[in-house]
Scaffold this motif. Structure first.
Motif, PDB file in Angstrom:
ATOM      1  N   THR A   1      39.755  41.152 -16.407  1.00  7.08           N
ATOM      2  CA  THR A   1      39.168  42.441 -16.783  1.00  7.08           C
ATOM      3  C   THR A   1      38.952  43.359 -15.580  1.00  7.08           C
ATOM      4  OG1 THR A   1      38.140  41.560 -18.763  1.00  7.08           O
ATOM      5  CG2 THR A   1      37.103  43.507 -17.804  1.00  7.08           C
TER       6      THR A   1
ATOM      7  N   LEU B   1      37.004  44.942 -24.837  1.00  4.40           N
ATOM      8  CA  LEU B   1      35.705  44.642 -24.234  1.00  4.40           C
ATOM      9  C   LEU B   1      34.564  45.156 -25.112  1.00  4.40           C
ATOM     10  CD1 LEU B   1      36.639  45.758 -20.612  1.00  4.40           C
ATOM     11  CD2 LEU B   1      36.863  43.486 -21.621  1.00  4.40           C
TER      12      LEU B   1
ATOM     13  N   PRO C   1      31.333  44.669 -18.544  1.00  2.80           N
ATOM     14  CA  PRO C   1      32.256  43.516 -18.493  1.00  2.80           C
ATOM     15  C   PRO C   1      33.111  43.494 -17.221  1.00  2.80           C
ATOM     16  CG  PRO C   1      32.273  44.479 -20.680  1.00  2.80           C
ATOM     17  CD  PRO C   1      31.490  45.421 -19.803  1.00  2.80           C
TER      18      PRO C   1
ATOM     19  N   SER D   1      33.134  40.464 -14.642  1.00  2.00           N
ATOM     20  CA  SER D   1      34.441  39.906 -14.287  1.00  2.00           C
ATOM     21  C   SER D   1      34.658  39.928 -12.768  1.00  2.00           C
ATOM     22  CB  SER D   1      35.538  40.707 -14.993  1.00  2.00           C
ATOM     23  OG  SER D   1      36.799  40.429 -14.460  1.00  2.00           O
TER      24      SER D   1
END
Ligand SMILES: [Zn+2]
Length: 199
Positions: free
Chosen positions: A11, A46, A131, A135
């Motif tokens: 991500t 996401l 996210p 990540s």
């Protein structure tokens, strides 16, 4: 919608790749405002449709807060790119650490089949890019960081990807774009050389 393909493998790398052709004089920015950010997060899976819709409404009601969240997102994105591919700036790590800590402060453990997973709260504007912060920390704290590569294209691509090939041989962001370009230019060079040596 025209977002770059998700070739990064993580991500945070896909997020970094929302600028196309970073090494070109005029890179192509794919995220122009908070609304783009939400669209991209939905595109990258996401955000579910409901949360994306909720955040878009929230942004319309609070335009200044949405603009601030967008600015923070891009700062995190550029910090991620530098930590992977360029000399990091002084506060890059702190920035990512802060984004991660804020994201996780809203997270709850929820059942996911046979185990549990962290679920981020859906009612905060920064939810659109959290996210990517999570990540980034997951990448920075494992030896996978050593497997992050910059696309070998000489055309200014600068796309980031995680090379998970067994022998670490992946060179291109996308075989369909930069890989093909490289192949064509190699073939063209070979043809030219062949012509020159043929009497
Ligand atoms: Zn490339």
């Amino acid at each position: 919608m025209g977002f770059p393909s998700l070739y990064g493998g993580l991500t945070c790398l896909d997020f970094a790749n929302t600028v196309d052709g970073r090494a070109l004089p005029e890179p192509e920015e794919h995220l122009h405002d908070y609304a783009d950010l939400v669209r991209w997060a939905a595109y990258a899976d996401l955000l579910d449709t409901e949360t994306a819709h909720h955040l878009a409404l929230l942004a319309k009601a609070r335009p200044q807060a949405a603009a601030a969240s967008y600015t923070a997102a891009l700062r995190l994105r550029e910090a991620t790119f530098r930590l992977c591919a360029a000399p990091p700036a002084a506060n890059d790590l702190a920035l990512i650490q802060q984004g991660y800590a804020e994201a996780m402060s809203t997270a709850t453990l929820t059942p996911a089949g046979t185990h549990y997973t962290w679920t981020l709260a859906g009612d905060h504007l920064d939810r659109a890019w959290w996210p990517a912060a999570v990540s980034a920390v997951e990448l920075l704290t494992t030896d996978r960081l050593a497997r992050v590569k910059v696309c070998a294209s000489s055309g200014g691509c600068d796309g980031l990807f995680l090379d998970i090939s067994k022998n670490g041989s992946r060179r291109w962001c996308d075989m369909g774009t930069c890989g093909v370009e490289a192949k064509i230019s190699r073939q063209t060079a070979r043809r030219r050389a062949a012509r020159r040596t043929t009497p």
